[in-house]
Design an enzyme around this catalytic site. Structure first.
Site, short mmCIF file in Angstrom:
data_model
loop_
_atom_site.label_atom_id
_atom_site.label_comp_id
_atom_site.label_asym_id
_atom_site.label_seq_id
_atom_site.Cartn_x
_atom_site.Cartn_y
_atom_site.Cartn_z
N ASN A 108 15.99 91.68 33.55
CA ASN A 108 15.86 92.53 34.74
C ASN A 108 17.21 93.04 35.20
O ASN A 108 18.23 92.37 35.06
CB ASN A 108 15.13 91.78 35.87
N PHE A 112 19.08 94.24 43.57
CA PHE A 112 18.84 93.92 44.99
C PHE A 112 18.11 95.02 45.77
O PHE A 112 18.58 95.46 46.83
CB PHE A 112 20.16 93.62 45.72
N SER A 175 24.46 87.47 40.51
CA SER A 175 23.53 88.44 39.93
C SER A 175 24.33 89.45 39.12
O SER A 175 25.36 89.95 39.58
CB SER A 175 22.73 89.15 41.03
N ASN A 177 23.65 92.46 38.37
CA ASN A 177 23.26 93.85 38.55
C ASN A 177 23.89 94.57 39.74
O ASN A 177 23.48 95.66 40.09
CB ASN A 177 21.73 93.94 38.62
N THR A 178 24.85 93.91 40.38
CA THR A 178 25.62 94.57 41.45
C THR A 178 27.07 94.59 41.00
O THR A 178 27.66 93.52 40.80
CB THR A 178 25.46 93.81 42.78
N LYS A 213 25.23 80.12 44.35
CA LYS A 213 24.48 80.27 43.09
C LYS A 213 25.39 80.86 42.03
O LYS A 213 25.99 81.92 42.24
CB LYS A 213 23.25 81.15 43.29
N ASN A 242 21.84 81.48 37.66
CA ASN A 242 21.25 82.82 37.66
C ASN A 242 20.93 83.23 36.21
O ASN A 242 21.02 82.42 35.29
CB ASN A 242 22.23 83.80 38.33
C1 LIG Z 1 12.71 89.92 38.22
C2 LIG Z 1 13.75 88.94 38.66
C3 LIG Z 1 14.44 89.16 39.85
C4 LIG Z 1 15.41 88.25 40.27
N1 LIG Z 1 16.06 88.46 41.44
C5 LIG Z 1 16.96 87.55 41.90
C6 LIG Z 1 17.60 87.73 43.15
O1 LIG Z 1 17.34 88.67 43.88
N2 LIG Z 1 18.52 86.80 43.52
C7 LIG Z 1 18.83 85.70 42.75
O2 LIG Z 1 19.65 84.89 43.15
N3 LIG Z 1 18.21 85.51 41.57
C8 LIG Z 1 17.28 86.39 41.14
N4 LIG Z 1 16.66 86.17 39.94
C9 LIG Z 1 17.05 85.01 39.13
C10 LIG Z 1 16.14 83.80 39.35
O3 LIG Z 1 16.20 83.34 40.69
C11 LIG Z 1 16.55 82.65 38.42
O4 LIG Z 1 17.85 82.21 38.76
C12 LIG Z 1 16.52 83.05 36.96
O5 LIG Z 1 15.48 83.97 36.70
C13 LIG Z 1 16.35 81.85 36.04
O6 LIG Z 1 15.14 81.17 36.29
P1 LIG Z 1 13.79 81.45 35.44
O7 LIG Z 1 14.16 81.38 34.00
O8 LIG Z 1 12.83 80.37 35.87
O9 LIG Z 1 13.31 82.79 35.84
C14 LIG Z 1 15.68 87.09 39.49
C15 LIG Z 1 14.96 86.87 38.31
C16 LIG Z 1 14.00 87.76 37.89
C17 LIG Z 1 13.25 87.49 36.61
#
Ligand SMILES: Cc1cc2nc3c(=O)[nH]c(=O)nc-3n(C[C@H](O)[C@H](O)[C@H](O)COP(=O)(O)O)c2cc1C
Length: 361
Positions: A108, A112, A175, A177-178, A213, A242
């Site tokens: 992804n 934000f 993250s 993406n910023t 994080k 993350n």
């Molecule tokens: C679609 C999507 C959006 C995410 N948005 C955020 C976010 O806004 N802030 C953040 O700290 N992590 C974000 N994450 C990361 C998740 O919180 C997590 O750290 C990461 O996906 C690893 O966990 P998972 O494998 O269980 O998804 C996002 C993940 C996905 C898939």
């Protein structure tokens, strides 16, 4: 057959973000499942707060804090809403979420998107009013707007607005993406940021825990530096991790060229190793939230034994649905008891004694 089981094929055939919007809409309408695993072995106290269980919803699912209640109804012991930025912003152009079905993973580059801090805080406040005795612990995850010149000011706004409403606040510097965000993990920048933000938190008159994080892509030196800062400044916790910007060879070929962060099963081993390392580096003294590729009892238990006090999921939920929460928790309680533990806390770091403890035995 659960509602989810019926609609899963439809959700999976949809464009991922559309499926997400539909899911949020359904949850807001009260159509989500209600499942609670009552198990005293899973109850825990951390930061003086009562967690009914150690499994949480990770940040990014409920960006605008619209479905906190329905997520607790799903059985989560804690929910991390956000990432929220001070001002509303659209995020990156769509499409920006890509599934890799075969690898149970997602790339992804949301960037934000959200309605901003005012709307977010109003939603959290409404949930608080409706739940004077909340069913679990509420975390919020704060970020910065894309156009911001001074990141500190954006995080400061987040803390000032949410300190009275959140149990814990996560400073998201990871993250992918910023632009520039992850650079804030560099030691001197992070130290300046953290000391400033701890002072802001202390000045609010409220006492939410402050966590950071981190990315899974940190080098050894960066990890050691961040662990050192966490210890020196008595940080309340670290969220590890993350999404990754690395591209494991197994990733579907058509996703290899998509910019963004990778989550799900392909992230699992990476984030487990980073967690293990941070547990050692922080000598087991700082609570760690383990996240990345967790989708089963085995995954959650391994993360706890490697040093996580709490664990979170996101991508696993996308593929396996809400039943996964109940399945993980039912299995976890059993696994703990089978291994002779009477609480989660006893199992934290069981496979990963920090050096001091190792010497003592
Ligand atoms: C679609 C999507 C959006 C995410 N948005 C955020 C976010 O806004 N802030 C953040 O700290 N992590 C974000 N994450 C990361 C998740 O919180 C997590 O750290 C990461 O996906 C690893 O966990 P998972 O494998 O269980 O998804 C996002 C993940 C996905 C898939």
């Amino acid at each position: 057959m659960s509602l989810y089981a019926m609609i899963r094929p439809m959700l999976m055939a949809m464009e991922p973000e559309k499926a997400h919007r539909l899911t949020i809409a359904a949850l807001k309408k009260g159509l989500g499942p209600r499942r609670h695993v009552e198990d005293s072995t899973l109850r825990m106290k951390l930061w003086g707060r009562e967690f009914p269980n150690p499994l949480g919803m990770a940040a990014g699912f409920d960006k605008d804090a619209e479905v906190i209640g329905p997520l607790f109804d799903m059985g989560f012991g804690f929910v991390e809403a956000g990432t929220v930025t001070p001002l509303a912003q659209p995020g990156n152009p769509q499409p920006r979420v890509f599934r890799d079905f075969a690898n149970v993973s997602i790339v992804n580059r949301m960037g934000f998107p959200g309605r901003g801090l005012e709307a977010f805080a109003a939603n959290v406040a409404a949930w608080r009013r409706a739940n004077p005795n909340p069913p679990g612990v509420l975390g919020v995850n704060i970020g910065i707007n894309k156009e911001t010149k001074v990141p500190f000011e954006d995080y400061k706004k987040g803390i000032e607005k949410l300190a009275a409403l959140a149990d814990y606040i996560v400073v998201n510097v990871s993250s992918p993406n910023t632009p520039g965000l992850r650079d804030l993990q560099a030691k001197d920048d992070l130290e300046l940021l953290l000391t400033g933000l701890i002072a802001v938190r202390n000045s609010t008159g409220h006492d939410p825990q402050l966590l950071v994080k981190v990315a899974p892509d940190l080098g050894e030196g960066q990890r050691a530096a961040i662990a050192g800062l966490a210890l020196a400044h008595h940080l309340d916790g670290l969220v590890i991790s993350n999404t990754t910007v690395t591209r494991p060879p197994a990733l579907a070929a058509e996703l290899k060229g998509e910019a963004g962060g990778l989550s799900g099963a392909l992230l699992k081993d990476i984030s487990l190793e980073v967690l293990r390392d941070f547990y050692r580096l922080t000598e087991g003294k700082i609570p760690l939230i383990g996240v990345g590729g967790i989708s089963s009892t085995d995954d959650a238990y391994a993360r706890i034994r490697a040093g996580a006090s709490l664990v979170q999921v996101y991508t696993g939920l996308v593929y396996h649905g809400p039943r996964m929460v109940e399945d993980i928790l039912t299995g976890l309680g059993k696994r703990l008891r089978d291994d002779g533990f009477t609480s989660v806390r006893q199992a934290v770091g069981a496979d990963n004694a920090p050096p001091a403890r190792k010497e003592a035995v």
